[in-house]
Design a protein around this motif. Structure first.
Motif, short mmCIF file in Angstrom:
data_model
loop_
_atom_site.label_atom_id
_atom_site.label_comp_id
_atom_site.label_asym_id
_atom_site.label_seq_id
_atom_site.Cartn_x
_atom_site.Cartn_y
_atom_site.Cartn_z
N LEU A 124 -7.00 58.44 -2.26
CA LEU A 124 -5.75 59.49 -2.09
C LEU A 124 -5.63 60.51 -3.34
CD1 LEU A 124 -3.20 56.64 -0.96
CD2 LEU A 124 -4.21 58.53 0.36
N LEU A 125 -5.91 59.67 -4.42
CA LEU A 125 -5.81 60.75 -5.60
C LEU A 125 -6.90 61.94 -5.58
CD1 LEU A 125 -5.03 58.47 -8.41
CD2 LEU A 125 -3.52 60.07 -7.82
N LEU A 126 -7.99 61.43 -5.06
CA LEU A 126 -9.22 62.52 -4.94
C LEU A 126 -8.87 63.51 -3.99
CD1 LEU A 126 -12.04 63.25 -5.81
CD2 LEU A 126 -12.89 62.00 -4.10
N GLY A 127 -8.33 63.10 -2.89
CA GLY A 127 -7.72 63.94 -1.62
C GLY A 127 -6.72 64.96 -2.27
N MET B 162 -6.18 71.57 6.53
CA MET B 162 -7.32 70.37 7.01
C MET B 162 -7.27 69.25 6.35
SD MET B 162 -11.17 70.96 7.77
CE MET B 162 -11.49 71.50 6.20
N ILE B 163 -7.14 69.49 5.00
CA ILE B 163 -7.10 68.27 4.26
C ILE B 163 -5.82 67.46 4.10
CG2 ILE B 163 -7.11 67.61 1.72
CD1 ILE B 163 -9.01 70.22 1.14
N GLU B 164 -4.57 68.22 4.60
CA GLU B 164 -3.32 67.45 4.57
C GLU B 164 -3.40 66.82 5.82
OE1 GLU B 164 -0.41 70.21 5.54
OE2 GLU B 164 1.20 68.85 4.59
N ALA B 165 -3.86 67.36 7.00
CA ALA B 165 -4.26 66.34 8.18
C ALA B 165 -5.01 65.03 8.07
CB ALA B 165 -4.92 67.33 9.35
N LYS C 81 -10.79 54.38 5.61
CA LYS C 81 -11.37 54.56 4.25
C LYS C 81 -12.85 55.11 4.52
CE LYS C 81 -12.47 50.96 2.20
NZ LYS C 81 -12.10 49.71 1.11
N GLU C 82 -13.56 54.50 5.33
CA GLU C 82 -15.07 55.25 5.35
C GLU C 82 -14.95 56.64 6.21
OE1 GLU C 82 -18.07 53.94 4.46
OE2 GLU C 82 -16.43 52.51 3.49
N ALA C 83 -14.10 56.80 6.91
CA ALA C 83 -13.98 58.15 7.72
C ALA C 83 -13.39 59.28 6.57
CB ALA C 83 -13.00 58.09 8.83
N PHE C 84 -12.51 58.78 5.76
CA PHE C 84 -11.88 59.66 4.78
C PHE C 84 -13.01 59.86 3.68
CE2 PHE C 84 -8.56 62.17 3.20
CZ PHE C 84 -8.20 61.75 1.92
N ARG C 85 -13.58 59.00 3.27
CA ARG C 85 -14.64 59.17 2.48
C ARG C 85 -15.73 60.10 2.70
NH1 ARG C 85 -16.59 54.09 1.70
NH2 ARG C 85 -15.55 53.62 -0.01
N GLU C 86 -16.30 60.03 3.72
CA GLU C 86 -17.29 61.01 4.48
C GLU C 86 -16.56 62.30 4.52
OE1 GLU C 86 -20.16 58.62 4.01
OE2 GLU C 86 -20.48 60.37 4.97
N PHE C 87 -15.53 62.36 4.82
CA PHE C 87 -14.84 63.67 4.79
C PHE C 87 -14.72 64.37 3.55
CE2 PHE C 87 -10.90 65.90 4.15
CZ PHE C 87 -11.00 67.17 4.96
#
Length: 565
Positions: free
Chosen positions: A509-512, A526-529, A550-556
């Protein structure tokens, strides 16, 4: 006459424009640099500069320094029995520079161009302007330090098209600015920086090395006079590296001499964490300017801390060029401010140049966002003028009602980079009356207009009625007292630990959030969504759903963040 002033964290100085160019004004001691230090005696006599430094070594409780970092914060500095804000202390420094200029020039000085770090927000800039006014000066313009330095280097007189980067590391702040010269237009393309990174931090590295060698000295138990002595010796040790690859720090404590011999390579290694902090603003400025390192024609060093061989070697490796150091890095900003003052006076000897600056922080408002039918998120930040937009600038955003029969819309004026409104600085608000109707049928057009003097005008027009409301905004003090902080922690202590607080989830979350703050425009949306989707999974408390998200967000993030690897 308009003088140029570099109001620095460690040292300050003034300059004026002559027929042969800008010149530094010596102070009452005949020196070019005036330490930004203020001291007061029992008779309430104020001392500024070298005398204040010496008094500070004997009477540390009567002396203040490094207060520029707290401009606009409302923090109080105690000198004996009196308290002062950073802008009040700065006004004493500015008054001393004004008096020295009047004595040297033999005429009254009532106007000045004062420089500030490029990354100072509106409240810090206004505090600097107020300090000038308290010193009896009419502040003609607040100019960003890298812009002033670029002018001093004569880059505004270069022929053709040129891109350059100003690397400004002073005593307490760090700025990096990307500028572009096209004909007679000098355009600031992007700024970034750190208001809490400077030469003082590199001095602190040597202090820490000294305390590590002599663990018997407890900083919390030592008196202020001894602490100041150790700090001064550390600063001397740092300065000695300019001429030698080995430096010795010697401190006399309780009549005994304690020494620390330091190799330049060991010092450089100890500074690695600070050097890493420098990289991020450099990357951000280049990214915002949409410029690659290879596009930069010249790198200019500004600020006394750039004298350090550690910094010069680091810059040479980072940019793969030998930086330009033709002008004394301590004097470049003041000289540029003096030239800007001459431009203001339209001196015949100065070539007219059009200077453009940028908004250092994003300006926006708080909204309620509908992600899907009936699903709302409150407290979302809506950018209106994004950071590094060329100013003056004016942008409009249309906001709609979200409830049936809603009769008021609150426009919370915010400054910052977080997607959450509560994490940004609130400059103030407007309450707008609208006719009651179904949700989404009533709207207001919110127009932000921001000028080169950091003045923000907000205009709100009700679309259906044409009713108009305007307001010019300043910042406000958002500092919390220790009591308020303790009360806030107590209020939150009963909450259960949310899944998002688990280490890996919190890290992602902090990285995002970090990448969101460093991005602009469609990339931000895009990042916000994606952040919202991940947070929804965390809110479900379902381990399987959280793991998938978590896996999907990490790949994104992996795909998105290749520039920062």
């Amino acid at each position: 006459m308009i003088i140029g002033i570099d109001l620095g964290t460690t040292n300050s100085l003034a300059a004026y424009f002559t027929g042969s160019g800008p010149e530094i004004i010596p102070n009452r001691l005949g020196k070019k640099l005036t330490p930004s230090v203020v001291s007061m005696d029992e008779e309430e006599q104020i001392y500024v500069g070298d005398l204040a430094v010496e008094r500070g070594l004997l009477y540390p409780g009567s002396t203040a320094s490094v207060f520029k970092r707290d401009m606009g914060s409302g923090r109080k500095f105690r000198l004996l029995h009196k308290s002062f804000t950073a802008e009040e202390l700065s006004s004493f420094v500015l008054r001393a520079l004004k008096e020295d200029a009047e004595h040297y020039l033999g005429e009254p000085v009532t106007e000045a161009v004062i420089s500030v770090p490029a990354y100072f927000n509106d409240e810090r800039r206004r505090a600097t302007k107020r300090a000038g006014e308290l010193a009896g000066l009419k502040v003609e313009r607040i100019i960003s330090e890298p812009t002033a330095a670029a002018i001093a280097y004569g880059l505004y007189q270069s022929r053709g098209h040129m891109r350059f980067l100003v690397f400004d590391l002073g005593g307490g702040t760090f700025d990096v600015s990307v500028l572009e010269r096209i004909d007679n237009i000098l355009e600031v393309r992007a700024v970034a920086g750190d208001n809490f990174l400077g030469g003082e931090d590199f001095t602190a590295v040597l202090e820490n090395m000294f305390y590590e060698k002599y663990p018997q000295f407890d900083r919390l138990a030592m008196d202020a006079k001894t602490l100041r002595h150790i700090h001064k010796q550390a600063d001397r040790c740092k300065t000695a590296f300019s001429d030698n690859r080995t430096s010795v720090m010697e401190c006399k404590i309780q009549d005994e001499l304690y020494s620390l011999k330091v190799e330049l390579s060991d010092y450089e290694k100890a500074c690695e964490e600070l050097l890493d902090k420098i990289r991020q603003p450099v990357r951000r400025s280049l990214s915002d300017a949409h410029i690659r390192l290879s596009d930069i024609d010249k790198v200019v060093l500004v600020g006394g801390a750039t004298r350090s061989p550690v910094i010069r070697r680091f810059v040479s490796r980072l940019f793969r060029v030998i930086p330009d150091t033709n002008i004394n890095p301590d004097e470049a900003v003041a000289l540029g401010a003096a030239i800007q003052g001459a431009m203001k006076e339209r001196k015949d000897a100065i070539k007219e140049v059009i200077l453009t600056d940028v908004c250092p922080f994003t300006l926006g408002t708080e909204i309620v966002r509908e992600w899907e039918k009936g699903v709302y998120e409150r407290g979302v930040f809506c950018p209106i003028i994004e950071r590094n937009t060329i100013i003056p600038a004016s942008r409009t955003e249309r906001l709609y009602t979200v409830h049936d029969d809603q009769t008021k819309i609150r426009v919370n004026v915010l400054q910052g980079e977080s997607r959450f409104a509560g994490n940004n600085l609130s400059l103030g608000e407007l309450m707008i009356d609208v006719p009651g109707a179904k949700a989404g049928e009533e709207a207001v057009d919110v127009t932000y207009t921001y000028d080169i003097n950091s003045i923000l005008e907000v205009e709100v027009r009700v679309v259906s009625t044409g009713k108009l409301q305007k307001k010019v905004f300043g910042g406000k003090d958002l500092d919390m007292t220790p009591e308020e902080i303790a009360e806030r922690f107590e209020t939150l202590s009963y909450l259960k630990i949310h899944p998002r607080d688990r280490e890996e989830n919190r890290y992602l979350l902090l990285l995002g959030e970090r990448i969101y703050e460093e991005s602009l425009g469609e990339k931000r949306q895009m990042i916000e969504a994606e952040l919202h989707k991940y947070e929804q999974a965390l809110d479900s408390y379902e381990p399987a759903a959280i793991d998938r998200a978590k896996e999907a967000f990490r790949e994104f993030l992996k795909e998105l963040d290749e520039y920062f690897q």
